[in-house]
Design a protein around this motif. Structure first.
Motif, PDB file in Angstrom:
ATOM      1  N   GLY A 202       0.780  -1.237   0.000  1.00 27.95           N
ATOM      2  CA  GLY A 202       0.000   0.000   0.000  1.00 27.95           C
ATOM      3  C   GLY A 202       0.811   1.286   0.000  1.00 27.95           C
ATOM      4  N   GLN A 203       2.063   1.233  -0.498  1.00 30.12           N
ATOM      5  CA  GLN A 203       2.898   2.441  -0.560  1.00 30.12           C
ATOM      6  C   GLN A 203       2.734   3.067  -1.948  1.00 30.12           C
ATOM      7  OE1 GLN A 203       5.214   2.940   2.407  1.00 30.12           O
ATOM      8  NE2 GLN A 203       3.563   1.572   2.998  1.00 30.12           N
ATOM      9  N   GLY A 204       2.022   4.190  -1.997  1.00 27.25           N
ATOM     10  CA  GLY A 204       1.746   4.822  -3.284  1.00 27.25           C
ATOM     11  C   GLY A 204       2.705   5.973  -3.562  1.00 27.25           C
ATOM     12  N   ASN A 205       2.924   6.245  -4.833  1.00 25.42           N
ATOM     13  CA  ASN A 205       3.793   7.367  -5.229  1.00 25.42           C
ATOM     14  C   ASN A 205       3.033   8.274  -6.182  1.00 25.42           C
ATOM     15  OD1 ASN A 205       6.742   6.619  -4.354  1.00 25.42           O
ATOM     16  ND2 ASN A 205       5.734   4.752  -5.035  1.00 25.42           N
ATOM     17  N   ILE A 206       3.116   9.565  -5.906  1.00 22.30           N
ATOM     18  CA  ILE A 206       2.461  10.559  -6.771  1.00 22.30           C
ATOM     19  C   ILE A 206       3.498  11.602  -7.175  1.00 22.30           C
ATOM     20  CG2 ILE A 206       0.758  12.415  -6.857  1.00 22.30           C
ATOM     21  CD1 ILE A 206      -0.890  11.066  -4.830  1.00 22.30           C
ATOM     22  N   ASN A 207       3.599  11.901  -8.431  1.00 24.36           N
ATOM     23  CA  ASN A 207       4.419  13.041  -8.855  1.00 24.36           C
ATOM     24  C   ASN A 207       3.578  13.917  -9.758  1.00 24.36           C
ATOM     25  OD1 ASN A 207       7.023  12.683  -7.640  1.00 24.36           O
ATOM     26  ND2 ASN A 207       7.205  10.861  -8.899  1.00 24.36           N
ATOM     27  N   VAL A 208       3.297  15.111  -9.286  1.00 21.48           N
ATOM     28  CA  VAL A 208       2.451  16.036 -10.033  1.00 21.48           C
ATOM     29  C   VAL A 208       3.323  17.154 -10.612  1.00 21.48           C
ATOM     30  CG1 VAL A 208       0.643  17.785  -9.773  1.00 21.48           C
ATOM     31  CG2 VAL A 208       0.379  15.562  -8.685  1.00 21.48           C
ATOM     32  N   TYR A 209       3.156  17.407 -11.879  1.00 25.55           N
ATOM     33  CA  TYR A 209       3.869  18.513 -12.523  1.00 25.55           C
ATOM     34  C   TYR A 209       2.865  19.351 -13.310  1.00 25.55           C
ATOM     35  CZ  TYR A 209       7.923  15.647 -11.489  1.00 25.55           C
ATOM     36  OH  TYR A 209       8.861  14.899 -10.832  1.00 25.55           O
ATOM     37  N   VAL A 210       2.932  20.658 -13.128  1.00 27.30           N
ATOM     38  CA  VAL A 210       2.044  21.558 -13.869  1.00 27.30           C
ATOM     39  C   VAL A 210       2.915  22.521 -14.681  1.00 27.30           C
ATOM     40  CG1 VAL A 210       0.261  23.337 -13.668  1.00 27.30           C
ATOM     41  CG2 VAL A 210       0.243  21.372 -12.104  1.00 27.30           C
ATOM     42  N   ASP A 211       2.554  22.693 -15.928  1.00 25.09           N
ATOM     43  CA  ASP A 211       3.247  23.656 -16.807  1.00 25.09           C
ATOM     44  C   ASP A 211       3.287  25.012 -16.090  1.00 25.09           C
ATOM     45  OD1 ASP A 211       3.809  25.577 -18.754  1.00 25.09           O
ATOM     46  OD2 ASP A 211       2.789  24.452 -20.324  1.00 25.09           O
ATOM     47  N   PRO A 212       4.476  25.607 -15.930  1.00 27.14           N
ATOM     48  CA  PRO A 212       4.572  26.879 -15.191  1.00 27.14           C
ATOM     49  C   PRO A 212       3.616  27.953 -15.723  1.00 27.14           C
ATOM     50  CG  PRO A 212       6.774  26.040 -15.688  1.00 27.14           C
ATOM     51  CD  PRO A 212       5.799  25.124 -16.382  1.00 27.14           C
ATOM     52  N   ALA A 213       3.235  27.875 -16.997  1.00 28.14           N
ATOM     53  CA  ALA A 213       2.312  28.879 -17.544  1.00 28.14           C
ATOM     54  C   ALA A 213       0.883  28.675 -17.036  1.00 28.14           C
ATOM     55  CB  ALA A 213       2.337  28.822 -19.068  1.00 28.14           C
ATOM     56  N   TYR A 214       0.613  27.542 -16.391  1.00 24.66           N
ATOM     57  CA  TYR A 214      -0.758  27.234 -15.973  1.00 24.66           C
ATOM     58  C   TYR A 214      -0.884  27.023 -14.463  1.00 24.66           C
ATOM     59  CZ  TYR A 214      -2.091  26.789 -20.848  1.00 24.66           C
ATOM     60  OH  TYR A 214      -2.348  27.055 -22.154  1.00 24.66           O
ATOM     61  N   THR A 215       0.115  27.482 -13.685  1.00 27.86           N
ATOM     62  CA  THR A 215       0.003  27.293 -12.231  1.00 27.86           C
ATOM     63  C   THR A 215      -0.991  28.296 -11.643  1.00 27.86           C
ATOM     64  OG1 THR A 215       1.941  28.695 -11.976  1.00 27.86           O
ATOM     65  CG2 THR A 215       2.320  26.326 -11.899  1.00 27.86           C
ATOM     66  N   ARG A 216      -1.380  28.041 -10.408  1.00 26.93           N
ATOM     67  CA  ARG A 216      -2.292  28.879  -9.623  1.00 26.93           C
ATOM     68  C   ARG A 216      -3.688  28.956 -10.244  1.00 26.93           C
ATOM     69  NH1 ARG A 216       0.936  30.459  -5.639  1.00 26.93           N
ATOM     70  NH2 ARG A 216      -0.914  31.192  -4.592  1.00 26.93           N
ATOM     71  N   ARG A 217      -4.090  27.892 -10.922  1.00 24.77           N
ATOM     72  CA  ARG A 217      -5.469  27.841 -11.468  1.00 24.77           C
ATOM     73  C   ARG A 217      -6.181  26.599 -10.970  1.00 24.77           C
ATOM     74  NH1 ARG A 217      -4.939  29.199 -17.870  1.00 24.77           N
ATOM     75  NH2 ARG A 217      -3.337  30.793 -17.686  1.00 24.77           N
ATOM     76  N   GLY A 218      -5.598  25.890 -10.000  1.00 23.98           N
ATOM     77  CA  GLY A 218      -6.260  24.709  -9.451  1.00 23.98           C
ATOM     78  C   GLY A 218      -5.942  23.419 -10.187  1.00 23.98           C
ATOM     79  N   VAL A 219      -5.054  23.494 -11.207  1.00 24.40           N
ATOM     80  CA  VAL A 219      -4.740  22.288 -11.980  1.00 24.40           C
ATOM     81  C   VAL A 219      -4.055  21.252 -11.085  1.00 24.40           C
ATOM     82  CG1 VAL A 219      -3.412  21.382 -13.942  1.00 24.40           C
ATOM     83  CG2 VAL A 219      -4.512  23.614 -14.113  1.00 24.40           C
ATOM     84  N   GLY A 220      -3.070  21.729 -10.292  1.00 22.17           N
ATOM     85  CA  GLY A 220      -2.326  20.809  -9.415  1.00 22.17           C
ATOM     86  C   GLY A 220      -3.242  20.131  -8.412  1.00 22.17           C
ATOM     87  N   SER A 221      -4.156  20.884  -7.814  1.00 24.69           N
ATOM     88  CA  SER A 221      -5.060  20.292  -6.810  1.00 24.69           C
ATOM     89  C   SER A 221      -5.957  19.236  -7.447  1.00 24.69           C
ATOM     90  CB  SER A 221      -5.924  21.377  -6.165  1.00 24.69           C
ATOM     91  OG  SER A 221      -5.098  22.275  -5.467  1.00 24.69           O
ATOM     92  N   LEU A 222      -6.447  19.528  -8.651  1.00 22.39           N
ATOM     93  CA  LEU A 222      -7.286  18.551  -9.360  1.00 22.39           C
ATOM     94  C   LEU A 222      -6.503  17.265  -9.623  1.00 22.39           C
ATOM     95  CD1 LEU A 222      -9.194  20.361 -12.253  1.00 22.39           C
ATOM     96  CD2 LEU A 222     -10.173  18.939 -10.442  1.00 22.39           C
ATOM     97  N   LEU A 223      -5.257  17.436 -10.058  1.00 24.74           N
ATOM     98  CA  LEU A 223      -4.424  16.267 -10.358  1.00 24.74           C
ATOM     99  C   LEU A 223      -4.128  15.470  -9.097  1.00 24.74           C
ATOM    100  CD1 LEU A 223      -1.977  17.873 -12.940  1.00 24.74           C
ATOM    101  CD2 LEU A 223      -3.488  15.932 -13.389  1.00 24.74           C
ATOM    102  N   VAL A 224      -3.835  16.180  -7.985  1.00 18.51           N
ATOM    103  CA  VAL A 224      -3.547  15.468  -6.724  1.00 18.51           C
ATOM    104  C   VAL A 224      -4.777  14.661  -6.317  1.00 18.51           C
ATOM    105  CG1 VAL A 224      -3.137  15.769  -4.249  1.00 18.51           C
ATOM    106  CG2 VAL A 224      -1.794  17.090  -5.904  1.00 18.51           C
ATOM    107  N   ARG A 225      -5.954  15.291  -6.412  1.00 18.62           N
ATOM    108  CA  ARG A 225      -7.174  14.593  -5.980  1.00 18.62           C
ATOM    109  C   ARG A 225      -7.407  13.345  -6.839  1.00 18.62           C
ATOM    110  NH1 ARG A 225     -11.880  17.967  -6.632  1.00 18.62           N
ATOM    111  NH2 ARG A 225     -10.580  19.511  -5.609  1.00 18.62           N
TER     112      ARG A 225
END
Ligand SMILES: CC(C)(COP(=O)(O)OP(=O)(O)OC[C@H]1O[C@@H](n2cnc3c(N)ncnc32)[C@H](O)[C@@H]1OP(=O)(O)O)[C@@H](O)C(=O)NCCC(=O)NCCS
Length: 253
Positions: free
Chosen positions: A22-45
């Motif tokens: 049950g050891q999971g790994n997540i790596n989230v990357y968002v294009d710097p031109a699209y940060t601070r729009r909630g993309v990262g949070s959506l991907l994490v969820r």
């Protein structure tokens, strides 16, 4: 996706190399031109839901060691663990240490020389991976899984991988992945009985010389910041730290 463009990714996998399930790994990357729009949070969820559905109870995420990225991880319930450096070597501008003759009794081979029977390399990688410092205790015990995930990895270069052999048995190795342009060391290791004799330096330097001769211009690697001996080997080869990431952990149970 935004307007048909990929603007972020979440890479996820459940570890098969940890003795704890049950050891999971997540790596989230968002294009710097699209940060601070909630993309990262959506991907994490989405990534978390996917991993939980597959049985994850603890989640690990690599996060760039910068205040904004660290705050993002903490807001999502993650706590900081160990850190790791990315190191880079410019093969065009830096003189590698000269090639050394192997000491008596030591021979250098390539990964291709083990194509018929890679099991001795699996055993060496299992022994050395167990000693690698990190947040997650890694254990390679399943030969078939190792064949599938490491030996047959599409980026593994058997030609550039170097193995130092003592009395017919692999004692140290430096395994290389490449996309044809960049050279990345996926693992360097020396069997416990042979450490401190310069074999990691010998194997990795040999591999880098062959990579440079084949036209590679950039070599990359990653090390836990507490891995003093591997960092010493890489500094000796001429690598410089180019970025640092922090491993964040979230327990779900
Ligand atoms: C890291 C590892 C590959 C080194 O292998 P090795 O064959 O002993 O390495 P070498 O003998 O070629 O060189 C080690 C160098 O580190 C130095 N060193 C050892 N411990 C050190 C420490 N704690 N801090 C700084 N330098 C250290 C040694 O003095 C030596 O340098 P020197 O030749 O100038 O004296 C081996 O310890 C190993 O397999 N570790 C477990 C797997 C691992 O962590 N691999 C790296 C994954 S990224």
């Amino acid at each position: 996706m935004a307007d048909g463009e990929v603007v972020g990714t979440a890479q996820v996998h459940l570890s098969t190399e940890s003795p704890e399930p049950g050891q999971g790994n997540i790596n989230v990357y968002v294009d710097p031109a699209y940060t601070r729009r909630g993309v990262g949070s959506l991907l994490v969820r989405a990534a978390e839901e996917h991993l939980v559905a597959h049985g994850a109870v603890r989640l690990f995420a690599w996060v760039l060691d910068e205040p904004g990225n660290r705050a993002f991880a903490e807001r999502h319930g993650y706590r900081a663990g160990r850190s790791a450096h990315f190191l880079r070597l410019d093969l065009t501008g830096t003189a590698l240490p000269p090639l050394q003759d192997p000491p008596p009794g030591v021979e250098l081979r390539t990964g291709s020389d083990f194509a018929d029977d890679p099991r001795p390399l699996f055993e060496l990688e299992a022994e050395t991976t167990a000693d690698e410092p990190g947040d997650m205790d890694l254990e390679l015990s399943d030969y078939e899984a190792w064949l599938e995930q490491n030996w047959r990895h599409p980026l593994l270069s058997l030609e550039l991988t170097t193995v130092a052999v003592v009395d017919g048995r692999p004692a140290a190795f430096s395994a290389v992945r490449t996309d044809g342009t960049r050279y990345f060391t996926s693992m360097t290791g020396t069997a416990r009985a042979f450490r401190g004799r310069g074999l990691a330096k010998l194997a990795k330097n040999d591999s880098l010389h062959r990579a440079r001769a084949a036209g590679y211009t950039e070599a990359l690697t990653g090390n836990d910041t507490g891995n003093g001996s591997m960092i010493a080997v890489n500094k000796w080869l001429g690598y410089e730290v180019c970025a640092t990431e922090v491993r964040y952990v979230r327990d779900l149970a």
